[in-house]
Motif scaffolding. Structure first.
Motif, PDB file in Angstrom:
ATOM      1  N   TYR A   8      11.657  -5.615  -6.403  1.00 23.89           N
ATOM      2  CA  TYR A   8      11.173  -4.980  -5.168  1.00 23.89           C
ATOM      3  C   TYR A   8      12.351  -4.430  -4.380  1.00 23.89           C
ATOM      4  O   TYR A   8      13.406  -5.033  -4.359  1.00 23.89           O
ATOM      5  N   ALA A   9      12.203  -3.299  -3.759  1.00 22.47           N
ATOM      6  CA  ALA A   9      11.177  -2.304  -4.023  1.00 22.47           C
ATOM      7  C   ALA A   9      11.930  -1.000  -4.283  1.00 22.47           C
ATOM      8  O   ALA A   9      12.848  -0.656  -3.537  1.00 22.47           O
ATOM      9  N   SER A  10      11.534  -0.297  -5.324  1.00 24.28           N
ATOM     10  CA  SER A  10      12.119   1.014  -5.601  1.00 24.28           C
ATOM     11  C   SER A  10      11.703   1.994  -4.510  1.00 24.28           C
ATOM     12  O   SER A  10      10.532   2.080  -4.161  1.00 24.28           O
ATOM     13  N   THR A  11      12.666   2.751  -4.012  1.00 24.23           N
ATOM     14  CA  THR A  11      12.360   3.782  -3.015  1.00 24.23           C
ATOM     15  C   THR A  11      12.695   5.178  -3.536  1.00 24.23           C
ATOM     16  O   THR A  11      12.502   6.162  -2.806  1.00 24.23           O
TER      17      THR A  11
ATOM     18  N   GLY B 116       0.826  -1.194   0.000  1.00 23.35           N
ATOM     19  CA  GLY B 116       0.000   0.000   0.000  1.00 23.35           C
ATOM     20  C   GLY B 116       0.861   1.245   0.000  1.00 23.35           C
ATOM     21  O   GLY B 116       2.091   1.178   0.034  1.00 23.35           O
ATOM     22  N   LEU B 117       0.220   2.409  -0.028  1.00 25.07           N
ATOM     23  CA  LEU B 117       0.953   3.670  -0.054  1.00 25.07           C
ATOM     24  C   LEU B 117       1.242   4.104   1.389  1.00 25.07           C
ATOM     25  O   LEU B 117       0.693   5.077   1.899  1.00 25.07           O
ATOM     26  N   HIS B 118       2.126   3.330   2.041  1.00 28.72           N
ATOM     27  CA  HIS B 118       2.478   3.634   3.428  1.00 28.72           C
ATOM     28  C   HIS B 118       3.635   4.628   3.471  1.00 28.72           C
ATOM     29  O   HIS B 118       4.281   4.902   2.463  1.00 28.72           O
ATOM     30  N   THR B 119       3.878   5.181   4.652  1.00 29.66           N
ATOM     31  CA  THR B 119       4.854   6.259   4.767  1.00 29.66           C
ATOM     32  C   THR B 119       6.030   5.857   5.648  1.00 29.66           C
ATOM     33  O   THR B 119       5.902   5.037   6.559  1.00 29.66           O
ATOM     34  N   LEU B 120       7.184   6.453   5.362  1.00 26.37           N
ATOM     35  CA  LEU B 120       8.405   6.141   6.088  1.00 26.37           C
ATOM     36  C   LEU B 120       8.306   6.521   7.558  1.00 26.37           C
ATOM     37  O   LEU B 120       8.893   5.858   8.419  1.00 26.37           O
ATOM     38  N   ASP B 121       7.529   7.564   7.864  1.00 32.51           N
ATOM     39  CA  ASP B 121       7.367   7.975   9.264  1.00 32.51           C
ATOM     40  C   ASP B 121       6.383   7.090  10.026  1.00 32.51           C
ATOM     41  O   ASP B 121       6.147   7.300  11.222  1.00 32.51           O
TER      42      ASP B 121
ATOM     43  N   GLN C 240      15.813   4.698  -8.944  1.00 31.04           N
ATOM     44  CA  GLN C 240      15.738   3.238  -8.915  1.00 31.04           C
ATOM     45  C   GLN C 240      14.604   2.720  -9.796  1.00 31.04           C
ATOM     46  O   GLN C 240      14.774   1.741 -10.539  1.00 31.04           O
ATOM     47  N   PHE C 241      13.471   3.396  -9.711  1.00 28.50           N
ATOM     48  CA  PHE C 241      12.319   2.983 -10.502  1.00 28.50           C
ATOM     49  C   PHE C 241      12.618   3.087 -11.999  1.00 28.50           C
ATOM     50  O   PHE C 241      12.318   2.167 -12.771  1.00 28.50           O
TER      51      PHE C 241
ATOM     52  N   VAL D 216       7.760  -2.759  -8.045  1.00 32.07           N
ATOM     53  CA  VAL D 216       6.892  -2.215  -7.014  1.00 32.07           C
ATOM     54  C   VAL D 216       7.661  -1.087  -6.334  1.00 32.07           C
ATOM     55  O   VAL D 216       8.894  -1.033  -6.394  1.00 32.07           O
ATOM     56  N   PHE D 217       6.958  -0.153  -5.707  1.00 35.13           N
ATOM     57  CA  PHE D 217       7.627   1.018  -5.139  1.00 35.13           C
ATOM     58  C   PHE D 217       7.070   1.327  -3.758  1.00 35.13           C
ATOM     59  O   PHE D 217       5.947   0.931  -3.409  1.00 35.13           O
ATOM     60  N   GLU D 218       7.850   2.056  -2.974  1.00 35.82           N
ATOM     61  CA  GLU D 218       7.395   2.521  -1.664  1.00 35.82           C
ATOM     62  C   GLU D 218       8.139   3.792  -1.277  1.00 35.82           C
ATOM     63  O   GLU D 218       9.226   4.076  -1.774  1.00 35.82           O
ATOM     64  N   TYR D 219       7.516   4.569  -0.386  1.00 36.66           N
ATOM     65  CA  TYR D 219       8.069   5.798   0.185  1.00 36.66           C
ATOM     66  C   TYR D 219       8.203   6.958  -0.795  1.00 36.66           C
ATOM     67  O   TYR D 219       8.766   7.992  -0.452  1.00 36.66           O
ATOM     68  N   PHE D 220       7.732   6.801  -2.017  1.00 33.50           N
ATOM     69  CA  PHE D 220       7.691   7.902  -2.967  1.00 33.50           C
ATOM     70  C   PHE D 220       6.631   7.560  -4.001  1.00 33.50           C
ATOM     71  O   PHE D 220       6.119   6.448  -4.039  1.00 33.50           O
ATOM     72  N   GLU D 221       6.310   8.514  -4.851  1.00 31.13           N
ATOM     73  CA  GLU D 221       5.344   8.275  -5.917  1.00 31.13           C
ATOM     74  C   GLU D 221       6.011   8.499  -7.262  1.00 31.13           C
ATOM     75  O   GLU D 221       6.507   9.600  -7.540  1.00 31.13           O
ATOM     76  N   PRO D 222       6.088   7.485  -8.107  1.00 29.37           N
ATOM     77  CA  PRO D 222       6.738   7.620  -9.410  1.00 29.37           C
ATOM     78  C   PRO D 222       6.143   8.746 -10.238  1.00 29.37           C
ATOM     79  O   PRO D 222       4.921   8.920 -10.298  1.00 29.37           O
ATOM     80  N   LYS D 223       7.005   9.508 -10.881  1.00 29.82           N
ATOM     81  CA  LYS D 223       6.556  10.650 -11.675  1.00 29.82           C
ATOM     82  C   LYS D 223       5.978  10.229 -13.014  1.00 29.82           C
ATOM     83  O   LYS D 223       5.105  10.884 -13.551  1.00 29.82           O
ATOM     84  N   ASN D 224       6.541   9.165 -13.562  1.00 33.87           N
ATOM     85  CA  ASN D 224       6.124   8.756 -14.889  1.00 33.87           C
ATOM     86  C   ASN D 224       5.322   7.461 -14.847  1.00 33.87           C
ATOM     87  O   ASN D 224       5.643   6.550 -14.107  1.00 33.87           O
TER      88      ASN D 224
END
Length: 247
Positions: free
Chosen positions: A218-221, A16-21, A225-226, A237-245
């Protein structure tokens, strides 16, 4: 025809779109809600409890996320249903609750964790998923779980998760040798591979690419990396950021 195109093209939020904090914790309804708001696919984990309930939870025990010294395989859902996760008021959801919440709005990539009885996990998981109308696939580290699906439900898209396991001292050297090389693929016949990015590139996964198998990581941060993964393999798959493209 097995549909793997969405695995190559969907932006998939890891747990899910969880956060580092940790304010929005992994594998929770709020993390899934945030992902759906962005139109992201969702990767999440499932475990089986003592009573056979399938829950959305990554670890084999409750220590890290709930501060409780207990293994999931030794507890029932009744015993853990009121626990909260990390810094939030979020609770551990059952797989059924997650499916009802997401309601086929985005694709799902579901990891089956092999910490309890894997046959109970697999059979109860399939029973829960049987009426779900959305797009989904399963994947797992454990080849025995992939073998179960190949034997009992070959129609379900299945993926092998693996890496070098360099930092895991609990895994035997022989197992690491076989897993990083995906030496059991000839038996399990995975439809795709999800490889740990910290161990990429390597000759084993590049060989799978040359064979035409779908490869994600797994997993681009970070965006860097993405982008690297998309340039060399199919997706990440990605976490802690939102891919721009969009991939």
């Amino acid at each position: 025809m097995r549909d793997l195109e969405w695995i190559k093209t969907t932006l998939i939020a890891h747990r899910g779109l969880h956060t580092l904090d940790q304010i929005i914790p992994e594998n929770t309804l709020i993390a899934f809600e945030k992902a759906m708001e962005k139109g992201y696919g969702i990767e999440f984990d499932v475990n089986v409890l003592k009573d056979g309930t399938i829950v959305c939870f990554h670890d084999k025990d409750l220590n890290r996320l709930c501060g409780v010294n207990e293994y999931l395989k030794n507890v029932t859902f009744e015993e853990i249903k009121d626990l909260t996760i990390l810094k939030s008021a979020q609770k551990i959801p059952t797989l059924k609750t997650v499916l009802d919440f997401i309601d086929a709005k985005v694709p799902l990539l579901i990891e089956l964790k092999p910490y309890g009885n894997f046959e109970t996990l697999c059979s109860n998981f399939v029973d829960t998923m049987k009426d779900y109308k959305g797009v989904w696939a399963m994947h797992s580290f454990h080849p025995s779980i992939l073998m179960w699906f190949k034997k009992h439900h070959p129609e379900i898209v299945r993926g092998q998760i693996t890496e070098y396991f360099t930092d895991d001292l609990t895994i035997k050297k022989t197992t690491k040798f076989l897993m990083k090389r995906m030496a059991l693929n000839f038996l399990t016949k995975p439809d795709f591979i999800n490889y740990g990015m910290k161990d990429m590139p390597n000759r084993f996964i590049d060989r799978q690419m040359k064979k035409g198998r779908v490869v994600i990581g797994y997993a681009s941060t970070t965006q860097e990396q993405f982008d690297w993964m998309k340039a060399h393999y199919h997706n990440s798959v990605f976490e802690y950021f939102e891919p721009k493209n969009r991939p």
